[in-house]
Design a protein around this motif. Sequence first.
Motif, mmCIF file in Angstrom:
data_model
loop_
_atom_site.group_PDB
_atom_site.id
_atom_site.type_symbol
_atom_site.label_atom_id
_atom_site.label_comp_id
_atom_site.label_asym_id
_atom_site.label_seq_id
_atom_site.Cartn_x
_atom_site.Cartn_y
_atom_site.Cartn_z
ATOM 1 N N ALA A 12 0.842 -1.234 0.003
ATOM 2 C CA ALA A 12 -0.171 0.008 -0.094
ATOM 3 C C ALA A 12 0.762 1.285 0.103
ATOM 4 N N PRO A 65 2.467 4.766 0.667
ATOM 5 C CA PRO A 65 2.759 5.138 2.125
ATOM 6 C C PRO A 65 1.960 6.461 2.541
ATOM 7 N N ALA A 66 1.820 6.758 3.775
ATOM 8 C CA ALA A 66 1.318 7.927 4.278
ATOM 9 C C ALA A 66 2.306 9.183 4.292
ATOM 10 N N ALA A 81 6.579 -1.789 6.763
ATOM 11 C CA ALA A 81 5.113 -1.703 6.377
ATOM 12 C C ALA A 81 4.382 -1.346 7.391
ATOM 13 N N LYS A 82 4.852 -1.329 8.916
ATOM 14 C CA LYS A 82 4.145 -0.590 9.960
ATOM 15 C C LYS A 82 4.098 0.889 9.840
ATOM 16 N N LYS A 92 4.197 2.868 7.167
ATOM 17 C CA LYS A 92 3.773 3.362 5.935
ATOM 18 C C LYS A 92 4.197 4.599 5.627
ATOM 19 N N ASN A 141 10.372 -0.250 -3.039
ATOM 20 C CA ASN A 141 10.182 -0.043 -1.711
ATOM 21 C C ASN A 141 10.763 -1.166 -0.796
ATOM 22 N N GLU A 148 9.194 -3.404 0.895
ATOM 23 C CA GLU A 148 8.573 -4.707 0.825
ATOM 24 C C GLU A 148 9.221 -5.716 -0.264
#
Length: 453
Positions: free
Chosen positions: A31, A33-34, A152-153, A155, A399, A401
């Motif tokens: 997903a 990122p913020a 991942a946590k 973001k 990224n 991930e």
Amino acid sequence: MSDDSTTVPGAGLSRRTFHKAALAATAGAFAAPAVVRGRNLNEKLAIACIGVGGRGGSNLENVGHEEVVALCDVYDAAVARAADAHPRAKKYKDFRRLFDDLKGYDAVVVSTTEHTHAFAVLPALQMGKHVYCEKPLSHDVWEARLIREAAAKAKVATQMGTQIHATDNYRRVVELVQAGAIGAVKDVHVWVGRAWGRQSPEDAKANGDIVSVTERPADSSPIPAGLDWDLWLGPVAERPFHEVYFPGPKWYRWWDFGNGTMSDLGSHWIDLPFWALKLKAPSTIEAFGPPPHAEIAPATMKAVYEYEAKDDQPAVRLTWYQGAMKPEPWSTGAIPKWDSGVLFVGEKGMLLSDYGRHLLLPEDEFRDYKRPEPTIPKSIGHHAEWIHACKTGDATTCNFEYAGWLTEANHLGNVAYRVGRKLEWDADALKATNASEAEPLIRRDYRPGWSLG
């Protein structure tokens, strides 16, 4: 927030369209990122750079048009050179102090030696900072997993420094493989001519090695003025300074500091089949070469990865060769003898690639082949992609991930080589189920005062 209708240079696509397409084309993408704070694309990021000499100097140059607020390096001379271009940036020697003291920054660029990557990357992620890290992402398998899960946590926008991933050539190869140009791929050969590692002085000279080393020096060299050797060692047990370790890239052939050619160039070359075939965790890994040395990575070796069938991709064997070892089609003259390359072997033919060119083989049989229309957009630039993601919340293509899985696999080639047996790999448990002796190589110990807990 940014104007998403801004056009990506040379692509004829909006930035939002570009990054959605790039995300879909990248294996293992996650997903978007913020964003740390809303900003216009023209507003500059506040970036802290950790490691600003050598490769770090190049990364600094590529992000230097933003607002560089901190320069950190264990070597004063590197910071002094960087400060010439960024005189207003705060100066640090110890990145732990940077994280303690620096306020009001958005992103971190990590270009330290491999053995300290995780120690600079993890706290930045935990503080919610965007992170760009040079390859390979970590020093061992466990660190790569820790970073991937932390990213991942968090973001945030992340990118590993596999700059070749941004080239048009790699994109066209991925499209050809995924369009079925050569049919189902069951074998991949990846080789590099570089032979930096433990070898004879004659071999070192023939291969253009920067220094010929066969054992750890018994003596020491004067520590260069302005180098904090203890900080450079970081989590590694104390040893006397010697010029065979510093400056870079001398250090990366030593197991304590790097991982030799496998994890270094594997980040660039194995990236291509990893992307094209959507690979993640191998089921087995076996390696071959000269007897492993306790302290120095090999100049020549081979690693064989087996990947189980998944979705529309059949089981595939990926073989890595470095130094004197080459794939059979290369040795027999069945393919052009490129110094380094990736060979996809499919049911209907072969696809040979290096960084800047590729061939469908046999050429006569593919003379009238109609190539698929490009589906992966032109990159706006490897560093630019990350900066754009930091400002907009869009995704990047290397990224953590994706890069985390790639880094784990590359490290496992070295683990199999050093253990000297075929590993049966349980990715969920992060264990070689048949080789408990591999555990210290999957997760190393740190000297007192250093931890990633």
